[in-house]
Design a protein around this motif. Structure first.
Motif, PDB file in Angstrom:
ATOM      1  N   ASN A   1      -1.359   4.741   9.759  1.00  0.00           N
ATOM      2  CA  ASN A   1      -2.597   5.155   9.099  1.00  0.00           C
ATOM      3  C   ASN A   1      -3.285   6.299   9.841  1.00  0.00           C
ATOM      4  O   ASN A   1      -3.806   7.230   9.228  1.00  0.00           O
ATOM      5  CB  ASN A   1      -3.542   3.949   9.000  1.00  0.00           C
ATOM      6  CG  ASN A   1      -4.828   4.284   8.276  1.00  0.00           C
ATOM      7  OD1 ASN A   1      -4.836   4.532   7.075  1.00  0.00           O
ATOM      8  ND2 ASN A   1      -5.926   4.302   9.000  1.00  0.00           N
TER       9      ASN A   1
ATOM     10  N   ARG B   1       0.124  10.355   0.750  1.00  0.00           N
ATOM     11  CA  ARG B   1      -0.772   9.710  -0.220  1.00  0.00           C
ATOM     12  C   ARG B   1      -1.165   8.363   0.390  1.00  0.00           C
ATOM     13  O   ARG B   1      -0.685   7.313  -0.008  1.00  0.00           O
ATOM     14  CB  ARG B   1      -0.077   9.529  -1.573  1.00  0.00           C
ATOM     15  CG  ARG B   1      -0.941   8.881  -2.658  1.00  0.00           C
ATOM     16  CD  ARG B   1      -2.068   9.781  -3.086  1.00  0.00           C
ATOM     17  NE  ARG B   1      -2.866   9.151  -4.115  1.00  0.00           N
ATOM     18  CZ  ARG B   1      -2.615   9.242  -5.430  1.00  0.00           C
ATOM     19  NH1 ARG B   1      -1.569   9.922  -5.854  1.00  0.00           N
ATOM     20  NH2 ARG B   1      -3.409   8.670  -6.294  1.00  0.00           N
ATOM     21  N   ASN B   2      -2.014   8.419   1.385  1.00  0.00           N
ATOM     22  CA  ASN B   2      -2.285   7.242   2.206  1.00  0.00           C
ATOM     23  C   ASN B   2      -3.305   6.316   1.556  1.00  0.00           C
ATOM     24  O   ASN B   2      -4.476   6.656   1.424  1.00  0.00           O
ATOM     25  CB  ASN B   2      -2.784   7.689   3.592  1.00  0.00           C
ATOM     26  CG  ASN B   2      -2.768   6.543   4.588  1.00  0.00           C
ATOM     27  OD1 ASN B   2      -2.436   5.406   4.236  1.00  0.00           O
ATOM     28  ND2 ASN B   2      -3.121   6.826   5.821  1.00  0.00           N
ATOM     29  N   GLU B   3      -2.839   5.134   1.172  1.00  0.00           N
ATOM     30  CA  GLU B   3      -3.705   4.120   0.575  1.00  0.00           C
ATOM     31  C   GLU B   3      -3.401   2.760   1.206  1.00  0.00           C
ATOM     32  O   GLU B   3      -3.004   1.806   0.530  1.00  0.00           O
ATOM     33  CB  GLU B   3      -3.501   4.073  -0.943  1.00  0.00           C
ATOM     34  CG  GLU B   3      -3.880   5.377  -1.643  1.00  0.00           C
ATOM     35  CD  GLU B   3      -3.624   5.352  -3.142  1.00  0.00           C
ATOM     36  OE1 GLU B   3      -3.180   4.294  -3.649  1.00  0.00           O
ATOM     37  OE2 GLU B   3      -3.868   6.377  -3.801  1.00  0.00           O
TER      38      GLU B   3
ATOM     39  N   GLY C   1       0.839  -1.189   0.000  1.00  0.00           N
ATOM     40  CA  GLY C   1       0.000   0.000   0.000  1.00  0.00           C
ATOM     41  C   GLY C   1       0.876   1.241   0.000  1.00  0.00           C
ATOM     42  O   GLY C   1       1.752   1.382   0.852  1.00  0.00           O
TER      43      GLY C   1
ATOM     44  N   GLU D   1      -5.615   0.871   2.805  1.00  0.00           N
ATOM     45  CA  GLU D   1      -6.870   0.185   3.100  1.00  0.00           C
ATOM     46  C   GLU D   1      -6.767  -1.332   2.985  1.00  0.00           C
ATOM     47  O   GLU D   1      -7.264  -2.070   3.849  1.00  0.00           O
ATOM     48  CB  GLU D   1      -7.994   0.684   2.171  1.00  0.00           C
ATOM     49  CG  GLU D   1      -8.344   2.147   2.319  1.00  0.00           C
ATOM     50  CD  GLU D   1      -7.500   3.032   1.414  1.00  0.00           C
ATOM     51  OE1 GLU D   1      -6.523   2.518   0.816  1.00  0.00           O
ATOM     52  OE2 GLU D   1      -7.813   4.230   1.306  1.00  0.00           O
TER      53      GLU D   1
END
Length: 325
Positions: free
Chosen positions: A292, A305-307, A162, A309
């Motif tokens: 997160n 750019r936090n992804e 991620g 999930e």
């Protein structure tokens, strides 16, 4: 003494009887019947092979052997109480350990993540392995670490990644280079310059070379250097130009010029990586949750750019599988 006949429940009952000096009071505290407590004390005495309780001056108390057993039982039970506390902390991720494999460029951002995490969770021990991309890929292949930090993550159906931090790749030159005073309108004007590159397989070099191929551009003068710090210092001393992560320039950029050309910086990201088929330690899972939830406190917001999930869903799935029915 037949130690195989000893159980924690027998020791708990015995400790309660000695502390309260009464079978009936111990039964009330333990929510057992009086005959059940009496039977368990009898079983314990038979396992030890000696009488454990007697009546002195009208009061129930331990014999000499019973006193030694009482102290041993307290030691054993308190140790398991401590273990229970540790296990509770470990399952919350506030105790324990994990290891993380980090490509060399990522060492500039990892301390910004681990520092705040360590202040919140000082009971977690983290082992860090730093190396070039080839070395960390090998560690990943052999599942030697729990988490990995890549700027160009490995592929594979058993790999979960991620992206969470932007990693702009900027074009740098010596501060007194001609391009610092009159930036060229096209990159092609720089093709005769010497470029300092990392070793083949480096993610930064891979991104740069792919960018060149897409534009049918070819560098004419190259120098290979297997260290971001040495590349940066070599550019400062006029050995050539380079494309480096902007994060590596946080310190010592006063003798460098970042060239403002169209299409630069090149786009890249940092990825957190783990194995799908390997259960993350509680502490490692807690680290992912911490990143997160607190990334903006650790990293300049313009880089976020936090992804994460999919990784968080993977951790949630692990937790549901390990939860008692």
């Amino acid at each position: 003494m037949n130690i195989r006949h000893l159980t924690f429940r027998l020791l708990q009952v015995y400790v309660a009887v000695v502390r309260l000096g009464s079978i009936s009071r111990a039964a009330d505290q333990l929510h057992l019947t009086q005959p059940t407590v009496s039977q368990q004390i009898k079983r314990l005495s038979e396992a030890i092979g000696e009488p454990l309780l007697d009546i002195k001056d009208g009061k129930l108390g331990p014999t000499q052997v019973g006193t030694e057993l009482y102290h041993a039982a307290l030691d054993a039970l308190s140790r398991f109480d401590d273990f229970g506390s540790f296990l509770s902390d470990a399952r919350q991720g506030i105790r324990g350990s994990f290891s993380i494999g980090v490509v060399t460029t990522a060492k500039y951002i990892l301390p910004r993540l681990l520092g705040p995490f360590n202040r919140h969770f000082p009971g977690v021990e983290v082992t860090i392995h730093v190396g070039n991309r080839g070395h960390i890929l090998q560690r990943h292949q052999h599942q030697q670490d729990d988490l990995y930090l890549f700027s160009h993550p490995p592929a594979g159906e058993h790999t979960l990644s991620g992206r969470f931090i932007r990693n702009p790749l900027v074009l740098i030159a010596p501060a007194d280079h001609w391009a610092a005073y009159r930036p060229p309108s096209r990159f092609s004007e720089l093709l005769q310059e010497r470029f300092l590159l990392r070793e083949p397989g480096s993610a930064t070099r891979m991104v740069f070379e792919e960018w060149l191929r897409e534009r049918n551009l070819q560098l004419t003068r190259l120098m290979q250097i297997e260290s971001n710090e040495v590349i940066r210092m070599s550019v400062e001393q006029g050995l050539g130009l380079a494309v480096l992560s902007e994060h590596t320039l946080a310190e010592g950029r006063q003798q460098l010029a970042v060239l403002a050309l169209d299409e630069f910086p090149l786009h890249s990201h940092w990825y957190l990586v783990c194995h799908k088929n390997r259960r993350l330690p509680y502490a490692a899972a807690n680290f992912v949750h911490y990143i997160n939830d607190n990334l903006a406190l650790c990293i300049d917001p313009r880089y976020i750019r936090n992804e994460l999930e999919l990784m968080l869903a993977h951790i949630a799935g692990q937790s549901s599988k390990s939860a008692p029915p």
